[in-house]
Motif scaffolding. Sequence first.
Motif, PDB file in Angstrom:
ATOM      1  N   MET A   1       1.613  -0.088  -1.465  1.00  0.00           N
ATOM      2  CA  MET A   1       2.113   0.374  -2.760  1.00  0.00           C
ATOM      3  C   MET A   1       2.031   1.890  -2.874  1.00  0.00           C
ATOM      4  O   MET A   1       2.973   2.555  -3.299  1.00  0.00           O
ATOM      5  CB  MET A   1       1.253  -0.230  -3.893  1.00  0.00           C
ATOM      6  N   ILE A   2       0.885   2.417  -2.485  1.00  0.00           N
ATOM      7  CA  ILE A   2       0.664   3.859  -2.635  1.00  0.00           C
ATOM      8  C   ILE A   2       1.551   4.632  -1.662  1.00  0.00           C
ATOM      9  O   ILE A   2       2.100   5.686  -1.996  1.00  0.00           O
ATOM     10  CB  ILE A   2      -0.842   4.185  -2.456  1.00  0.00           C
ATOM     11  N   PHE A   3       1.740   4.071  -0.492  1.00  0.00           N
ATOM     12  CA  PHE A   3       2.641   4.706   0.489  1.00  0.00           C
ATOM     13  C   PHE A   3       4.061   4.749  -0.065  1.00  0.00           C
ATOM     14  O   PHE A   3       4.718   5.783  -0.050  1.00  0.00           O
ATOM     15  CB  PHE A   3       2.591   3.936   1.813  1.00  0.00           C
ATOM     16  N   GLN A   4       4.533   3.608  -0.565  1.00  0.00           N
ATOM     17  CA  GLN A   4       5.905   3.534  -1.083  1.00  0.00           C
ATOM     18  C   GLN A   4       6.115   4.448  -2.275  1.00  0.00           C
ATOM     19  O   GLN A   4       7.160   5.059  -2.425  1.00  0.00           O
ATOM     20  CB  GLN A   4       6.235   2.099  -1.503  1.00  0.00           C
ATOM     21  N   ALA A   5       5.084   4.526  -3.144  1.00  0.00           N
ATOM     22  CA  ALA A   5       5.217   5.346  -4.352  1.00  0.00           C
ATOM     23  C   ALA A   5       5.031   6.829  -4.044  1.00  0.00           C
ATOM     24  O   ALA A   5       5.385   7.685  -4.845  1.00  0.00           O
ATOM     25  CB  ALA A   5       4.205   4.893  -5.398  1.00  0.00           C
ATOM     26  N   GLY A   6       4.437   7.120  -2.896  1.00  0.00           N
ATOM     27  CA  GLY A   6       4.215   8.519  -2.522  1.00  0.00           C
ATOM     28  C   GLY A   6       3.007   9.138  -3.208  1.00  0.00           C
ATOM     29  O   GLY A   6       2.818  10.352  -3.186  1.00  0.00           O
ATOM     30  N   GLY A   7       2.173   8.315  -3.835  1.00  0.00           N
ATOM     31  CA  GLY A   7       0.964   8.846  -4.466  1.00  0.00           C
ATOM     32  C   GLY A   7       0.184   7.730  -5.120  1.00  0.00           C
ATOM     33  O   GLY A   7       0.744   6.674  -5.439  1.00  0.00           O
ATOM     34  N   GLY A   8      -1.101   7.976  -5.315  1.00  0.00           N
ATOM     35  CA  GLY A   8      -1.926   6.973  -5.981  1.00  0.00           C
ATOM     36  C   GLY A   8      -3.391   7.174  -5.665  1.00  0.00           C
ATOM     37  O   GLY A   8      -3.760   8.050  -4.879  1.00  0.00           O
ATOM     38  N   HIS A   9      -4.202   6.362  -6.329  1.00  0.00           N
ATOM     39  CA  HIS A   9      -5.648   6.516  -6.212  1.00  0.00           C
ATOM     40  C   HIS A   9      -6.191   5.530  -5.177  1.00  0.00           C
ATOM     41  O   HIS A   9      -6.605   4.420  -5.502  1.00  0.00           O
ATOM     42  CB  HIS A   9      -6.315   6.327  -7.571  1.00  0.00           C
ATOM     43  N   THR A  10      -6.181   5.983  -3.949  1.00  0.00           N
ATOM     44  CA  THR A  10      -6.533   5.119  -2.826  1.00  0.00           C
ATOM     45  C   THR A  10      -8.037   4.836  -2.783  1.00  0.00           C
ATOM     46  O   THR A  10      -8.461   3.680  -2.716  1.00  0.00           O
ATOM     47  CB  THR A  10      -6.099   5.803  -1.504  1.00  0.00           C
ATOM     48  N   GLY A  11      -8.846   5.890  -2.822  1.00  0.00           N
ATOM     49  CA  GLY A  11     -10.294   5.729  -2.615  1.00  0.00           C
ATOM     50  C   GLY A  11     -10.952   4.836  -3.650  1.00  0.00           C
ATOM     51  O   GLY A  11     -11.694   3.905  -3.300  1.00  0.00           O
ATOM     52  N   ASP A  70       5.909  -4.282  -5.150  1.00  0.00           N
ATOM     53  CA  ASP A  70       6.730  -3.351  -4.347  1.00  0.00           C
ATOM     54  C   ASP A  70       7.396  -2.293  -5.214  1.00  0.00           C
ATOM     55  O   ASP A  70       7.773  -1.237  -4.722  1.00  0.00           O
ATOM     56  CB  ASP A  70       7.827  -4.119  -3.586  1.00  0.00           C
ATOM     57  N   GLY A  71       7.554  -2.598  -6.504  1.00  0.00           N
ATOM     58  CA  GLY A  71       8.208  -1.638  -7.388  1.00  0.00           C
ATOM     59  C   GLY A  71       7.248  -0.646  -8.022  1.00  0.00           C
ATOM     60  O   GLY A  71       7.657   0.192  -8.832  1.00  0.00           O
ATOM     61  N   TYR A  72       5.968  -0.740  -7.638  1.00  0.00           N
ATOM     62  CA  TYR A  72       4.949   0.139  -8.236  1.00  0.00           C
ATOM     63  C   TYR A  72       5.410   1.601  -8.236  1.00  0.00           C
ATOM     64  O   TYR A  72       5.843   2.126  -7.212  1.00  0.00           O
ATOM     65  CB  TYR A  72       3.636   0.009  -7.447  1.00  0.00           C
ATOM     66  N   GLY A  73       5.323   2.222  -9.393  1.00  0.00           N
ATOM     67  CA  GLY A  73       5.626   3.656  -9.471  1.00  0.00           C
ATOM     68  C   GLY A  73       7.117   3.984  -9.477  1.00  0.00           C
ATOM     69  O   GLY A  73       7.477   5.158  -9.479  1.00  0.00           O
ATOM     70  N   THR A  74       8.014   2.979  -9.476  1.00  0.00           N
ATOM     71  CA  THR A  74       9.443   3.283  -9.514  1.00  0.00           C
ATOM     72  C   THR A  74       9.929   3.326 -10.972  1.00  0.00           C
ATOM     73  O   THR A  74       9.164   3.029 -11.895  1.00  0.00           O
ATOM     74  CB  THR A  74      10.264   2.236  -8.726  1.00  0.00           C
ATOM     75  N   LEU A  79       4.768  -1.534 -13.752  1.00  0.00           N
ATOM     76  CA  LEU A  79       3.495  -1.152 -13.116  1.00  0.00           C
ATOM     77  C   LEU A  79       3.417   0.361 -12.953  1.00  0.00           C
ATOM     78  O   LEU A  79       3.812   0.934 -11.939  1.00  0.00           O
ATOM     79  CB  LEU A  79       3.369  -1.861 -11.756  1.00  0.00           C
ATOM     80  N   TYR A  80       2.905   0.992 -13.983  1.00  0.00           N
ATOM     81  CA  TYR A  80       2.767   2.451 -13.974  1.00  0.00           C
ATOM     82  C   TYR A  80       1.506   2.886 -13.224  1.00  0.00           C
ATOM     83  O   TYR A  80       0.653   2.069 -12.915  1.00  0.00           O
ATOM     84  CB  TYR A  80       2.697   2.986 -15.400  1.00  0.00           C
ATOM     85  N   GLY A  81       1.377   4.180 -13.029  1.00  0.00           N
ATOM     86  CA  GLY A  81       0.248   4.744 -12.278  1.00  0.00           C
ATOM     87  C   GLY A  81      -1.091   4.665 -12.994  1.00  0.00           C
ATOM     88  O   GLY A  81      -2.128   4.997 -12.417  1.00  0.00           O
TER      89      GLY A  81
END
Length: 256
Positions: A1-11, A70-74, A79-81
């Motif tokens: 999800m984070i890869f596809q969205a290009g950003g996110g809180h991974t840790g 899969d639509g995260y962040g689009t 499903l917003y950030g």
Amino acid sequence: MIFQAGGGHTGGSLSSLDILVALYFHAMRYDPKDPQWSLRDRFVLSKGHSVEGFYCVLAEAGYFPPPELDGYGTFNTRLYGHPTMKAPGVEIPTGALGHGLSVGVGMAIAGKLDGAAYRVYVLMGDGEQAEGSIWEGAMAASHHALGNLVGIIDNNNLQISGKVDAVMRVASLKDRWSAFGWKVVEVDGNDMVALVSLFDRLPKDSSRPHLVIAHTVKGKGVSFMENKPDWHHRAPTADELDLAERELDKALKDRD
Ligand SMILES: Cc1ncc(C[n+]2csc(CCOP(=O)(O)OP(=O)(O)O)c2C)c(N)n1
Ligand SMILES: [Mg+2]
């Protein structure tokens, strides 16, 4: 999800995931077909930034179909950030740190007034403990003897800009929360057996709120993300994603 969205809180998503899994697939009572069921246990993600892991758990729990992830962040996603009420299963929007506990206190007071036997779980960050509003909520919870409230701290020792101890020292969490009238317990927050047994043992008839200090590793499960402040908010490159997936697959196979 984070890869596809290009950003996110991974840790922080990875450090909280075991806690969320233990709650949603063992401890909590809820009905994804009836998200407003009055007797459901309530969960508040006070550390709202680690939403990606939360959405995965909500999808797996049946609140919405997993392909929606899969639509995260689009543009047209629910499903917003940070969590909003558009995402099924989210009780309250969060993201501005420091508010979730007070909302949970309100829910727990309502449960007591209604004589409803639900529990309220609030997941906070350790960096989030620097917010003054947390301590107002903590004080109110013990004043109102909210035995139906469980606070959990994802104690990964890191926050956005480095070590929690360096940014704003919050130790000893145990002493501080005890002084505010809470019953404090500690657990390895990345040990599923320990988490499940701890949630089983929390008494339902307590006159005090419970605080679980969950010792976790930020970026848990991916060697090059673990304990690295950079991964607080960062998307993996394609190569990093591939490596992370291979590490996680291997861990699964080793476990089985
Ligand atoms: C009120 C407020 N101030 C600042 C931020 C920016 N912020 C986002 S995450 C974060 C650090 C949170 O650290 P922690 O609670 O330890 O979370 P974790 O390590 O689990 O990711 C900060 C300061 C925010 N979201 N809200
Ligand atoms: Mg932290």
